[in-house]
Design a protein around this motif. Structure first.
Motif, PDB file in Angstrom:
ATOM      1  N   ARG A 236       0.794  -1.052   0.104  1.00  0.00           N
ATOM      2  CA  ARG A 236       0.046   0.133  -0.057  1.00  0.00           C
ATOM      3  C   ARG A 236       0.784   1.221   0.022  1.00  0.00           C
ATOM      4  O   ARG A 236       2.008   1.337   0.572  1.00  0.00           O
ATOM      5  CB  ARG A 236      -0.749   0.072   1.129  1.00  0.00           C
ATOM      6  CG  ARG A 236      -2.009  -1.157   1.201  1.00  0.00           C
ATOM      7  CD  ARG A 236      -3.156  -0.789   2.275  1.00  0.00           C
ATOM      8  NE  ARG A 236      -3.558   0.379   2.292  1.00  0.00           N
ATOM      9  CZ  ARG A 236      -4.761   0.711   1.327  1.00  0.00           C
ATOM     10  NH1 ARG A 236      -5.122  -0.069   0.722  1.00  0.00           N
ATOM     11  NH2 ARG A 236      -5.119   1.840   1.299  1.00  0.00           N
ATOM     12  N   PRO A 237       0.280   2.253  -0.635  1.00  0.00           N
ATOM     13  CA  PRO A 237       1.130   3.845  -0.494  1.00  0.00           C
ATOM     14  C   PRO A 237       1.466   3.937   0.885  1.00  0.00           C
ATOM     15  O   PRO A 237       0.408   3.813   1.848  1.00  0.00           O
ATOM     16  CB  PRO A 237       0.016   4.760  -1.095  1.00  0.00           C
ATOM     17  CG  PRO A 237      -0.840   3.766  -1.966  1.00  0.00           C
ATOM     18  CD  PRO A 237      -0.997   2.549  -1.375  1.00  0.00           C
ATOM     19  N   PRO A 241      -1.451  11.877  -0.811  1.00  0.00           N
ATOM     20  CA  PRO A 241      -1.207  12.514  -2.059  1.00  0.00           C
ATOM     21  C   PRO A 241      -0.985  14.025  -1.668  1.00  0.00           C
ATOM     22  O   PRO A 241      -1.135  14.535  -0.641  1.00  0.00           O
ATOM     23  CB  PRO A 241      -2.741  12.395  -2.559  1.00  0.00           C
ATOM     24  CG  PRO A 241      -3.467  11.306  -1.895  1.00  0.00           C
ATOM     25  CD  PRO A 241      -2.619  11.223  -0.535  1.00  0.00           C
ATOM     26  N   LEU A 266     -10.469   1.443  -1.028  1.00  0.00           N
ATOM     27  CA  LEU A 266      -9.633   2.398  -1.613  1.00  0.00           C
ATOM     28  C   LEU A 266      -7.903   2.048  -1.794  1.00  0.00           C
ATOM     29  O   LEU A 266      -7.294   2.515  -0.904  1.00  0.00           O
ATOM     30  CB  LEU A 266      -9.589   3.765  -0.764  1.00  0.00           C
ATOM     31  CG  LEU A 266     -11.071   4.360  -0.418  1.00  0.00           C
ATOM     32  CD1 LEU A 266     -11.011   5.328   0.649  1.00  0.00           C
ATOM     33  CD2 LEU A 266     -11.678   4.982  -1.661  1.00  0.00           C
ATOM     34  N   PRO A 267      -7.903   1.361  -2.753  1.00  0.00           N
ATOM     35  CA  PRO A 267      -6.618   0.555  -2.980  1.00  0.00           C
ATOM     36  C   PRO A 267      -5.399   1.767  -3.060  1.00  0.00           C
ATOM     37  O   PRO A 267      -4.208   1.089  -2.510  1.00  0.00           O
ATOM     38  CB  PRO A 267      -6.588  -0.360  -4.146  1.00  0.00           C
ATOM     39  CG  PRO A 267      -7.752   0.226  -4.970  1.00  0.00           C
ATOM     40  CD  PRO A 267      -8.720   0.767  -3.769  1.00  0.00           C
ATOM     41  N   ASP A 268      -5.713   2.973  -3.424  1.00  0.00           N
ATOM     42  CA  ASP A 268      -4.573   3.726  -3.690  1.00  0.00           C
ATOM     43  C   ASP A 268      -4.607   4.686  -2.524  1.00  0.00           C
ATOM     44  O   ASP A 268      -3.650   5.828  -2.550  1.00  0.00           O
ATOM     45  CB  ASP A 268      -4.963   4.686  -5.133  1.00  0.00           C
ATOM     46  CG  ASP A 268      -4.812   3.647  -6.017  1.00  0.00           C
ATOM     47  OD1 ASP A 268      -3.820   2.641  -6.153  1.00  0.00           O
ATOM     48  OD2 ASP A 268      -5.494   3.869  -7.319  1.00  0.00           O
ATOM     49  N   ALA A 269      -5.354   4.492  -1.559  1.00  0.00           N
ATOM     50  CA  ALA A 269      -5.308   5.597  -0.303  1.00  0.00           C
ATOM     51  C   ALA A 269      -4.340   5.285   0.709  1.00  0.00           C
ATOM     52  O   ALA A 269      -3.859   4.157   0.792  1.00  0.00           O
ATOM     53  CB  ALA A 269      -6.738   5.519   0.433  1.00  0.00           C
ATOM     54  N   ALA A 283      -7.082  10.028   0.958  1.00  0.00           N
ATOM     55  CA  ALA A 283      -7.040  10.078  -0.725  1.00  0.00           C
ATOM     56  C   ALA A 283      -7.613  11.356  -1.332  1.00  0.00           C
ATOM     57  O   ALA A 283      -7.936  12.272  -0.986  1.00  0.00           O
ATOM     58  CB  ALA A 283      -8.252   8.864  -1.251  1.00  0.00           C
TER      59      ALA A 283
END
Length: 439
Positions: A236-237, A241, A266-269, A283
């Motif tokens: 995961r990040p 952002p 929220l896979p990119d959160a 996110a």
């Protein structure tokens, strides 16, 4: 993968195509021997049907037999005409009409030899397919889906339990959220679904575009295992952002699934914190539309979600924290509240502890509540309607179906009991907050 063409190349079988020469790439998954005139109920997709044509007695007999093969998705018909002087033209014509490959079996070849050879070929192909899949163990999910499709001879997809299409080899025939709903309800559909095993609250699914034989199911399960390993390795990040972010607070009442659900949603959160039932993630532009889809697959009694407006991370996190408290007061098994869609006073009251709200209500409204209880009146309701009508006696009287002078008298009496001028803004604000504190 074993195909009809593969069987034509098996040494010693000497099978000869009589119809469907352009269909020899069809995959073969098993062999079935029958002499029934209508074997439809016993057939499954991908089968090589072996028959001595004992059911054929006159022209016309082939139509129901071959039609049953076509309906079931049989791979081909291997037939021997030893007892009828060769394969009747009626059978050949029916196979051409229904697009079923027809293979002629030599008169001197035993069905047991054919069965043995085909079973060995299928076993060898299955073992080879498994080895080829295992060789791709480190591959991305997209590659695993492509390998699975090649081995099974059918389109394949990987889906999240939130209705997110992760990978696929063709357009899905139905929306991904419908796939998940049918899986949750155990409803039949056009796809075969195999769950991806793992310790995640939100399952992933392998979807295959058609019915599967036992051997194919085993291959699909092998793919599911490899996808599960790839999923577990995902990183995961770690950094938020840049700029302003939205924070999502997720609570799974009665379970500790919030972290997994939020991570899948929220896979990119960036996951900020987690305390079992409630987790937070930051996110840029979060979407929480999948919560209603996954809800039937979870243990949680309710799913509550608060979404902040964009802002500095700490500020957004506090807003999300208050928003999820507002959601807790909303009905339904899934409640989502965005801070921009609720009034500021509702957001502030939601963050106040229950004891503080009760104390505020008693301190401000105590005399009025006591009067209503003693006199069997409802001045509290009258005051609330008056304030919600922006302090307009005319509008409030109309809403309560009373004369405007009656309304003015009641408001004046309530103000005397409370010690507040209910025509003055500050007094109105305190009383309205106390009224809403009891919601």
């Amino acid at each position: 993968m074993t195909t009809v063409k593969t069987l034509l190349g098996l040494p010693g079988l000497r099978l000869r195509p009589r119809a469907g020469a352009d269909l020899l790439d069809r995959p073969v998954t098993r062999i079935y021997v029958t002499e029934l005139s209508d074997p439809g109920r016993y057939l499954s997709a991908g089968e090589l049907v072996l028959s001595g044509l004992l059911w054929w007695h006159a022209p016309g007999d082939a139509e129901p037999f071959v039609a049953a093969l076509a309906r079931s998705g049989a791979a081909a018909l291997a037939a021997s005409g030893a007892d009828s002087g060769g394969i009747p033209d009626d059978v050949v014509d029916a196979c051409v009409r229904h697009r079923i490959p027809l293979l002629e079996v030599p008169d001197d070849l035993s069905f047991s030899v054919i069965t043995e050879q085909v079973v060995l070929a299928l076993a060898a192909a299955s073992d080879s397919a498994r080895k080829r899949l295992q060789a791709a163990a480190e591959a991305p999910v997209e590659t695993l889906a492509e390998r699975a499709s090649a081995e099974l001879g059918l389109p394949c997809w990987v889906l999240s339990g939130l209705g997110r299409l992760i990978a696929g080899t063709a357009p899905l025939p139905i929306p991904p959220e419908d796939v998940v709903r049918r899986y949750a309800a155990r409803e039949p559909g056009p796809l075969t679904l195999v769950p991806v095993e793992g310790r995640h609250a939100v399952p992933w699914l392998i979807a295959v575009g058609g019915p599967l034989s036992t051997a194919q199911v085993e291959l699909a399960e092998e793919v599911a295992g490899l996808v599960g390993v790839t999923r577990a390795r995902a990183v995961r990040p770690e950094a938020s952002p840049p700029g302003e972010v939205c924070v999502v607070a997720l609570r799974t009442e009665g379970s500790d699934e919030s972290r997994d659900v939020l991570g899948e949603l929220l896979p990119d959160a960036v996951l900020l914190e987690s305390s079992g039932e409630t987790s937070y993630a930051a996110a840029a532009r979060p979407s929480v539309a999948g919560l209603s889809i996954v809800e039937p697959l979870l243990r949680a009694t309710r799913i509550l979600c608060g979404v902040s407006d964009p802002g500095p991370r700490a500020e957004a996190a506090e807003s999300a924290r208050y928003a999820v408290e507002v959601a807790a007061r909303r009905p339904g098994r899934v409640a989502v509240v965005r801070t921009g869609a609720v009034d500021a006073h509702e957001l502030l009251l939601a963050g106040a502890p229950a004891g503080l709200r009760a104390a505020l209500r008693r301190r401000v409204l105590g005399p009025l509540l006591a009067y209503d209880a003693e006199q069997h009146t409802d001045l509290v309701h009258t005051v609330r309607v008056f304030l919600e009508c922006s302090g307009s006696p005319t509008r409030a009287a109309k809403a309560l179906h009373v004369h405007v002078n009656t309304l003015r008298y009641r408001i004046g009496r309530a103000g005397d009991l409370l010690g507040v001028d209910l025509t003055e803004f500050t007094g109105q604000l305190d009383v309205y907050l106390a009224l809403r504190a009891g919601d």
